[in-house]
Design an enzyme around this catalytic site. Structure first.
Site, PDB file in Angstrom:
ATOM      1  N   HIS A 194       8.975   9.259   0.443  1.00 24.74           N
ATOM      2  CA  HIS A 194       7.589   9.196   0.932  1.00 24.74           C
ATOM      3  C   HIS A 194       7.243   7.895   1.650  1.00 24.74           C
ATOM      4  O   HIS A 194       6.173   7.771   2.237  1.00 24.74           O
ATOM      5  CB  HIS A 194       6.586   9.507  -0.194  1.00 24.74           C
ATOM      6  CG  HIS A 194       6.415   8.428  -1.218  1.00 24.74           C
ATOM      7  ND1 HIS A 194       5.301   7.631  -1.270  1.00 24.74           N
ATOM      8  CD2 HIS A 194       7.208   8.019  -2.236  1.00 24.74           C
ATOM      9  CE1 HIS A 194       5.407   6.785  -2.293  1.00 24.74           C
ATOM     10  NE2 HIS A 194       6.559   7.011  -2.891  1.00 24.74           N
TER      11      HIS A 194
ATOM     12  N   ASN B 297       8.134  -5.490  -1.482  1.00 24.92           N
ATOM     13  CA  ASN B 297       7.072  -4.552  -1.096  1.00 24.92           C
ATOM     14  C   ASN B 297       5.718  -5.222  -0.901  1.00 24.92           C
ATOM     15  O   ASN B 297       4.822  -4.616  -0.326  1.00 24.92           O
ATOM     16  CB  ASN B 297       6.944  -3.451  -2.158  1.00 24.92           C
ATOM     17  CG  ASN B 297       6.867  -3.991  -3.563  1.00 24.92           C
ATOM     18  OD1 ASN B 297       7.803  -4.651  -4.027  1.00 24.92           O
ATOM     19  ND2 ASN B 297       5.774  -3.752  -4.228  1.00 24.92           N
TER      20      ASN B 297
ATOM     21  N   CYS C 241       1.171   0.318  -6.841  1.00 21.97           N
ATOM     22  CA  CYS C 241       1.457   0.436  -8.270  1.00 21.97           C
ATOM     23  C   CYS C 241       0.725  -0.646  -9.046  1.00 21.97           C
ATOM     24  O   CYS C 241       0.190  -0.414 -10.115  1.00 21.97           O
ATOM     25  CB  CYS C 241       2.950   0.301  -8.520  1.00 21.97           C
ATOM     26  SG  CYS C 241       3.867   1.504  -7.588  1.00 21.97           S
TER      27      CYS C 241
ATOM     28  N   GLY D  26      11.797   7.106  -6.007  1.00 24.87           N
ATOM     29  CA  GLY D  26      12.547   5.850  -6.090  1.00 24.87           C
ATOM     30  C   GLY D  26      12.556   5.307  -7.511  1.00 24.87           C
ATOM     31  O   GLY D  26      13.569   4.764  -7.971  1.00 24.87           O
ATOM     32  N   THR D  27      11.440   5.462  -8.196  1.00 24.25           N
ATOM     33  CA  THR D  27      11.339   4.959  -9.574  1.00 24.25           C
ATOM     34  C   THR D  27      12.417   5.586 -10.451  1.00 24.25           C
ATOM     35  O   THR D  27      13.105   4.880 -11.201  1.00 24.25           O
ATOM     36  CB  THR D  27       9.928   5.272 -10.137  1.00 24.25           C
ATOM     37  OG1 THR D  27       8.968   4.588  -9.320  1.00 24.25           O
ATOM     38  CG2 THR D  27       9.780   4.850 -11.578  1.00 24.25           C
TER      39      THR D  27
HETATM   40  N1  PLP Z   1      10.626   0.030  -5.077  1.00 20.68           N
HETATM   41  C1  PLP Z   1       9.799  -0.501  -4.174  1.00 20.68           C
HETATM   42  C2  PLP Z   1      10.188  -1.775  -3.509  1.00 20.68           C
HETATM   43  C3  PLP Z   1       8.603   0.135  -3.836  1.00 20.68           C
HETATM   44  O1  PLP Z   1       7.788  -0.398  -2.932  1.00 20.68           O
HETATM   45  C4  PLP Z   1       8.272   1.351  -4.484  1.00 20.68           C
HETATM   46  C5  PLP Z   1       6.982   2.026  -4.224  1.00 20.68           C
HETATM   47  O2  PLP Z   1       6.012   1.396  -3.847  1.00 20.68           O
HETATM   48  C6  PLP Z   1       9.187   1.871  -5.417  1.00 20.68           C
HETATM   49  C7  PLP Z   1      10.349   1.190  -5.689  1.00 20.68           C
HETATM   50  C8  PLP Z   1       8.904   3.159  -6.131  1.00 20.68           C
HETATM   51  O3  PLP Z   1       9.172   4.253  -5.309  1.00 20.68           O
HETATM   52  P1  PLP Z   1       8.544   5.686  -5.663  1.00 20.68           P
HETATM   53  O4  PLP Z   1       7.102   5.605  -5.311  1.00 20.68           O
HETATM   54  O5  PLP Z   1       9.306   6.646  -4.823  1.00 20.68           O
HETATM   55  O6  PLP Z   1       8.759   5.902  -7.109  1.00 20.68           O
END
Ligand code: PLP
Length: 389
Positions: free
Chosen positions: A206, A154, A332, A74-75
């Site tokens: 994931h 999140n 994170c 997602g990042t």
């Molecule tokens: N955006 C939100 C709202 C998230 O909760 C997260 C991960 O915790 C991400 C983006 C990042 O996703 P990824 O872990 O697939 O990079």
């Protein structure tokens, strides 16, 4: 000795579903490169195509409305959305970017980086978990280049009114680019690119029982046609040129299978989460623990709580030694030593933010898991409050 695993940290990541595991086993032997022209390459390409269709269908994308670009997470998808729009040749004169004050770092840090390139960043408040639409309206005196708002927060589970925000922006500036980080909202609450009025949508595997290392960005056909987004990973031109690099065929296949599997239980899962939420909130409040419930709409798979004057990290380790897994802020932000900016934006004091835990469910959790959590929380409070006295 710990002999159980009560996993309540599903917003950090999730267990692999049976559907994902079965799909991995099925496609393990399909090791051709999806770009190769021979039949082994074609078999791999078919696997990728099927998963793409499954995810586009779950997103409710209509024919020719947009494309899906697979990324590593997602990042990366949000970085492509934000940096890719900002650096597109077709970018016009507008420099104002709107975002909320409680985005995930994957959005926040990319937008902050754009400030150094001359963009003007306006952060919209999300007090009590509500995206301030009036504040958005006040920013419309100047052309908007990009707006990026998450769908489900999140840390608090707050559902931001992204569709109203984007509708107001697009009504005044139809060319404004709208990006939604839907990592915590996809397959949890209903939406489509059309209902959100989003040009770009980030999702991640994931969080949905697929393996780590696979994400995707939905890109509207209009963005692609007008070249309003440009790739930053250059190379072999995979993913219609938007993201070079040989595709993670196994991860992609598992992502598609997992999403299709969840789709078949979407309504049932929503009811299950609502039931878990109300059961958990009643039991948690009975322990004298405060729930940081958003004052507007919220998703039912995330509960944020503030402990009575005990640091969340201490309780988290206590629960962990008891086989109960939750998180203090997002996974994170556990890399950061400062209190969660999201909780401060919500309205918590830094001291309360430091005493807050996130409990997040998957469809596999049960009321018994919540009983175990509350038992463990209760003994943590007993023990830790006694030590403090
Ligand atoms: N955006 C939100 C709202 C998230 O909760 C997260 C991960 O915790 C991400 C983006 C990042 O996703 P990824 O872990 O697939 O990079």
């Amino acid at each position: 000795m710990m002999n159980r695993e009560i996993y309540l940290d599903n917003s950090a990541t999730t267990a692999l579903s049976k559907a994902a595991q079965d799909k991995i086993a099925e496609v393990c032997g399909i090791y051709g490169n999806p770009s190769s022209l021979h039949s082994m390459g074609q078999s791999a390409e078919k696997v990728v195509r099927k998963a793409r269709e499954e995810i586009l269908s779950a997103l409710g994308v209509r024919a020719r409305e947009g494309e899906l670009v697979f990324t590593s997470c997602g990042t990366e998808a949000s970085a492509l959305a934000i940096l890719g729009s900002a650096h597109a040749k077709e970018r016009r004169d507008a420099i104002r970017i709107l975002t909320s004050d409680s985005e995930h770092p994957s959005v926040q840090k990319n937008i902050d980086a754009l400030a150094k390139e001359g963009f003007e960043i306006v952060k919209i408040p999300t007090r009590q978990g509500v995206l301030d639409i009036d504040a958005i309206e006040r920013t419309l005196d100047k052309k908007i280049f990009l707006a990026s708002f998450m769908l489900v927060n999140n840390e608090t589970g707050a559902v931001y009114n992204v569709s109203e925000a984007f509708a107001k922006i697009k009504a005044k500036y139809p060319e404004a680019i709208t990006h939604c980080d839907a990592v915590q909202g996809f397959m949890k609450i209903p939406f489509t690119p059309a209902s959100l009025k989003a040009d770009l949508i980030t999702v991640s595997g994931h969080k949905l029982h697929a393996p780590k290392g696979i994400g995707a960005l939905y890109i509207s056909a209009d963005m692609l046609k007008k070249k309003k987004i440009t790739p930053f990973l250059l190379g072999g031109g995979q993913e219609s040129g938007m993201r070079s690099g040989t595709e993670n065929t196994i991860g992609i296949a598992a992502f598609g299978a997992s999403v299709s599997d969840i789709k078949s239980r979407f309504a049932q899962n929503r009811a299950h989460f609502a039931e878990l939420y109300s059961y958990a909130s009643e039991k948690i409040e009975a322990l004298g623990i405060k729930i940081n419930r958003p004052s507007g709409e919220y998703a039912h798979h995330i509960i944020n709580v503030t402990l009575p004057n005990i640091k969340s990290e201490t309780v988290l380790h206590f629960l962990s030694s008891d086989g109960v897994f939750v998180s203090s802020g997002s996974a994170c932000s556990s890399h950061s030593k400062t209190p969660s900016g999201t909780l401060i934006a919500f309205g918590l004091s830094p001291a309360d933010a430091d005493c807050s835990l996130r409990i997040s469910f998957s469809e596999y959790n049960t009321k018994e898991d919540i009983d175990a959590l509350c038992l463990s929380l209760s003994s943590a409070l007993d023990r830790l409050i006694r030590i403090k006295r």
